[in-house]
Motif scaffolding. Structure first.
Motif, PDB file in Angstrom:
ATOM      1  N   ALA A  63      -7.546  -4.821  66.144  1.00  0.00           N
ATOM      2  CA  ALA A  63      -5.683  -4.816  67.116  1.00  0.00           C
ATOM      3  C   ALA A  63      -5.737  -6.379  67.375  1.00  0.00           C
ATOM      4  CB  ALA A  63      -5.713  -3.208  67.367  1.00  0.00           C
ATOM      5  N   PHE A  64      -6.904  -6.301  68.525  1.00  0.00           N
ATOM      6  CA  PHE A  64      -7.326  -7.617  69.431  1.00  0.00           C
ATOM      7  C   PHE A  64      -7.043  -8.502  68.719  1.00  0.00           C
ATOM      8  CE2 PHE A  64      -9.526  -9.849  72.816  1.00  0.00           C
ATOM      9  CZ  PHE A  64      -8.485  -9.715  73.128  1.00  0.00           C
ATOM     10  N   LEU A  65      -7.738  -8.969  67.744  1.00  0.00           N
ATOM     11  CA  LEU A  65      -8.176  -9.970  67.131  1.00  0.00           C
ATOM     12  C   LEU A  65      -6.401 -10.647  66.606  1.00  0.00           C
ATOM     13  CD1 LEU A  65     -12.000 -10.369  65.504  1.00  0.00           C
ATOM     14  CD2 LEU A  65     -10.718 -11.250  67.405  1.00  0.00           C
ATOM     15  N   ASN A  66      -6.195  -9.451  65.894  1.00  0.00           N
ATOM     16  CA  ASN A  66      -4.701  -9.999  65.702  1.00  0.00           C
ATOM     17  C   ASN A  66      -3.589 -10.155  66.269  1.00  0.00           C
ATOM     18  OD1 ASN A  66      -6.052  -9.237  62.960  1.00  0.00           O
ATOM     19  ND2 ASN A  66      -5.223  -6.961  62.470  1.00  0.00           N
ATOM     20  N   GLY A  67      -3.587  -8.969  67.396  1.00  0.00           N
ATOM     21  CA  GLY A  67      -2.880  -9.224  68.403  1.00  0.00           C
ATOM     22  C   GLY A  67      -2.907 -10.939  69.223  1.00  0.00           C
ATOM     23  N   LEU A  68      -3.932 -11.127  68.548  1.00  0.00           N
ATOM     24  CA  LEU A  68      -4.272 -12.731  69.668  1.00  0.00           C
ATOM     25  C   LEU A  68      -2.907 -13.919  68.649  1.00  0.00           C
ATOM     26  CD1 LEU A  68      -7.671 -12.612  70.768  1.00  0.00           C
ATOM     27  CD2 LEU A  68      -5.753 -12.781  72.298  1.00  0.00           C
TER      28      LEU A  68
ATOM     29  N   LEU B 209      -0.988 -12.877  66.493  1.00  0.00           N
ATOM     30  CA  LEU B 209       0.539 -12.781  65.952  1.00  0.00           C
ATOM     31  C   LEU B 209       0.811 -13.627  67.561  1.00  0.00           C
ATOM     32  CD1 LEU B 209       1.410  -8.916  65.089  1.00  0.00           C
ATOM     33  CD2 LEU B 209       1.801 -10.964  63.986  1.00  0.00           C
ATOM     34  N   ARG B 210       0.704 -13.677  68.550  1.00  0.00           N
ATOM     35  CA  ARG B 210       0.718 -13.892  70.178  1.00  0.00           C
ATOM     36  C   ARG B 210       1.202 -15.626  69.354  1.00  0.00           C
ATOM     37  NH1 ARG B 210      -2.230 -13.372  75.396  1.00  0.00           N
ATOM     38  NH2 ARG B 210      -2.958 -15.308  74.348  1.00  0.00           N
ATOM     39  N   GLN B 211       0.268 -15.952  68.880  1.00  0.00           N
ATOM     40  CA  GLN B 211      -0.284 -17.562  68.388  1.00  0.00           C
ATOM     41  C   GLN B 211       1.323 -17.803  67.978  1.00  0.00           C
ATOM     42  OE1 GLN B 211      -3.921 -19.044  67.210  1.00  0.00           O
ATOM     43  NE2 GLN B 211      -3.988 -20.189  68.466  1.00  0.00           N
ATOM     44  N   ASN B 212       1.436 -17.546  67.045  1.00  0.00           N
ATOM     45  CA  ASN B 212       2.400 -17.152  66.209  1.00  0.00           C
ATOM     46  C   ASN B 212       4.423 -17.011  66.795  1.00  0.00           C
ATOM     47  OD1 ASN B 212       0.557 -18.165  63.659  1.00  0.00           O
ATOM     48  ND2 ASN B 212       0.154 -15.830  63.187  1.00  0.00           N
ATOM     49  N   LYS B 213       4.217 -16.867  68.130  1.00  0.00           N
ATOM     50  CA  LYS B 213       5.396 -16.753  68.769  1.00  0.00           C
ATOM     51  C   LYS B 213       5.951 -14.810  68.268  1.00  0.00           C
ATOM     52  CE  LYS B 213       5.143 -20.870  70.001  1.00  0.00           C
ATOM     53  NZ  LYS B 213       4.275 -20.863  71.495  1.00  0.00           N
ATOM     54  N   ASN B 214       4.398 -14.006  67.722  1.00  0.00           N
ATOM     55  CA  ASN B 214       5.791 -12.475  67.781  1.00  0.00           C
ATOM     56  C   ASN B 214       4.794 -11.864  68.421  1.00  0.00           C
ATOM     57  OD1 ASN B 214       5.945  -9.996  66.943  1.00  0.00           O
ATOM     58  ND2 ASN B 214       4.960 -10.434  64.688  1.00  0.00           N
ATOM     59  N   ASN B 215       5.163 -12.125  69.322  1.00  0.00           N
ATOM     60  CA  ASN B 215       5.396 -11.394  71.063  1.00  0.00           C
ATOM     61  C   ASN B 215       4.788  -9.984  71.365  1.00  0.00           C
ATOM     62  OD1 ASN B 215       4.087 -13.471  72.245  1.00  0.00           O
ATOM     63  ND2 ASN B 215       6.514 -14.205  73.268  1.00  0.00           N
ATOM     64  N   SER B 216       6.248  -9.108  71.274  1.00  0.00           N
ATOM     65  CA  SER B 216       6.231  -7.594  70.508  1.00  0.00           C
ATOM     66  C   SER B 216       5.539  -7.282  69.581  1.00  0.00           C
ATOM     67  CB  SER B 216       7.920  -7.600  69.955  1.00  0.00           C
ATOM     68  OG  SER B 216       8.235  -8.005  68.284  1.00  0.00           O
TER      69      SER B 216
ATOM     70  N   LEU C 202      -0.594  -4.676  69.597  1.00  0.00           N
ATOM     71  CA  LEU C 202      -1.441  -4.263  68.845  1.00  0.00           C
ATOM     72  C   LEU C 202      -2.300  -4.239  70.199  1.00  0.00           C
ATOM     73  CD1 LEU C 202      -1.148  -6.635  65.720  1.00  0.00           C
ATOM     74  CD2 LEU C 202      -1.876  -4.656  65.625  1.00  0.00           C
ATOM     75  N   PHE C 203      -2.260  -5.278  70.866  1.00  0.00           N
ATOM     76  CA  PHE C 203      -3.052  -4.550  72.373  1.00  0.00           C
ATOM     77  C   PHE C 203      -2.825  -3.749  72.764  1.00  0.00           C
ATOM     78  CE2 PHE C 203      -1.979  -9.838  72.918  1.00  0.00           C
ATOM     79  CZ  PHE C 203      -3.059 -10.177  72.869  1.00  0.00           C
ATOM     80  N   ARG C 204      -1.911  -2.918  72.746  1.00  0.00           N
ATOM     81  CA  ARG C 204      -1.541  -1.556  73.187  1.00  0.00           C
ATOM     82  C   ARG C 204      -1.980  -0.192  72.512  1.00  0.00           C
ATOM     83  NH1 ARG C 204       1.458  -1.812  77.808  1.00  0.00           N
ATOM     84  NH2 ARG C 204       3.804  -3.473  77.664  1.00  0.00           N
ATOM     85  N   GLN C 205      -2.261  -1.042  70.780  1.00  0.00           N
ATOM     86  CA  GLN C 205      -3.117   0.279  70.358  1.00  0.00           C
ATOM     87  C   GLN C 205      -4.621  -0.128  70.602  1.00  0.00           C
ATOM     88  OE1 GLN C 205      -2.378  -0.843  66.051  1.00  0.00           O
ATOM     89  NE2 GLN C 205      -4.603  -0.246  65.736  1.00  0.00           N
ATOM     90  N   SER C 206      -5.549  -1.561  71.115  1.00  0.00           N
ATOM     91  CA  SER C 206      -6.694  -1.689  71.436  1.00  0.00           C
ATOM     92  C   SER C 206      -6.829  -0.907  71.974  1.00  0.00           C
ATOM     93  CB  SER C 206      -6.746  -3.075  70.862  1.00  0.00           C
ATOM     94  OG  SER C 206      -7.759  -3.088  71.588  1.00  0.00           O
TER      95      SER C 206
END
Length: 248
Positions: free
Chosen positions: A32-37, A39-46, A51-55
């Motif tokens: 989840a953490f890696l996927n969150g990173l 997504l943020r790189q792809n400008k999907n902050n929400s 995912l960070f909160r899940q992680s």
């Protein structure tokens, strides 16, 4: 970002250990953490925040402090300084042994700075410098104290703070920026500035910074200045020693 790349490399070492221990909760949190990173790189902050909160809820997840930092960083990068600040503060409060404490403290101060709450920004930056004087974040914190004072139009105090940044961190990016800021202040507010006198401790630290970078000529100049200006200082004997080493 360099910060995220470092975390990815760390996970490359951690994930095999987690797999061997068959801790599915940790693996899910890591993924989840890696996927969150990503997504943020792809400008999907929400999506990244979700995912960070899940992680961070993962059982015994070894990098919860890093995840907490990335929650704050995601909000900060989006310009939501009001929401970002308590997230960085949570890291400070909940992970007192974390290696990220200096970075989190710097970001709390920067949130205050960007909200134009200069009083609390200065307090946070000053606390960082006092608590973590040798952390790499200390250079930026000192520089931002000076910037804050300049925003408040306290020209003499800002000038002194820029000088301190240059003295303690002469070879850093923020040391260079401070020297440029000093030149600018001298052009625009010369009549309001009095001569700055560096402390013996600051001179010694600056001399050591140049010595450690093999710039022996500059180091010798500074140690010589310290010995001349502070002949009774507790640093003077060591300064003479370092002067001899630099000249040799």
């Amino acid at each position: 970002m360099r910060f995220s790349i470092a975390i990815l490399l760390l996970f490359a070492l951690l994930l095999p250990l987690n797999a061997l221990s068959n801790e599915s909760g940790q693996l899910q949190a890591a993924q989840a953490f890696l996927n969150g990173l990503q997504l943020r790189q792809n400008k999907n902050n929400s999506g990244a925040l979700a995912l960070f909160r899940q992680s961070i809820k993962g059982t015994d997840f070894p990098l919860k402090d890093y995840t907490q930092f990335e929650i704050g960083q995601t909000l900060y990068l989006a310009g939501d300084y009001v929401a970002a600040r308590p997230e960085f503060q949570n890291l400070i409060n909940n992970y007192p042994q974390s290696l990220l404490l200096p970075r989190a403290a710097l970001m709390v101060g920067k949130c205050y700075f960007n909200q134009k709450n200069f009083t609390f920004a200065k307090k946070m930056f000053a606390s960082l410098v006092e608590t973590f004087p040798n952390a790499k974040e200390a250079a930026e914190a000192r520089y931002l104290i000076a910037r804050t004072l300049e925003k408040e139009k306290k020209w003499q105090a800002a000038y002194a703070a820029y000088e301190e940044t240059d003295l303690y961190h002469p070879l850093t990016y923020f040391g260079k920026k401070s020297r440029l800021a000093i030149k600018a202040l001298k052009k625009t507010h010369k009549k309001e500035l009095t001569v700055y006198k560096a402390s013996a401790a600051a001179l010694f630290k600056k001399g050591m910074a140049y010595f450690d970078q093999d710039d022996y000529q500059m180091a010798a100049n500074i140690f010589n200045r310290l010995a001349r200006e502070y002949p009774k200082s507790k640093y003077v004997m060591e300064a003479w020693l370092m002067l001899g080493r630099a000249e040799m």
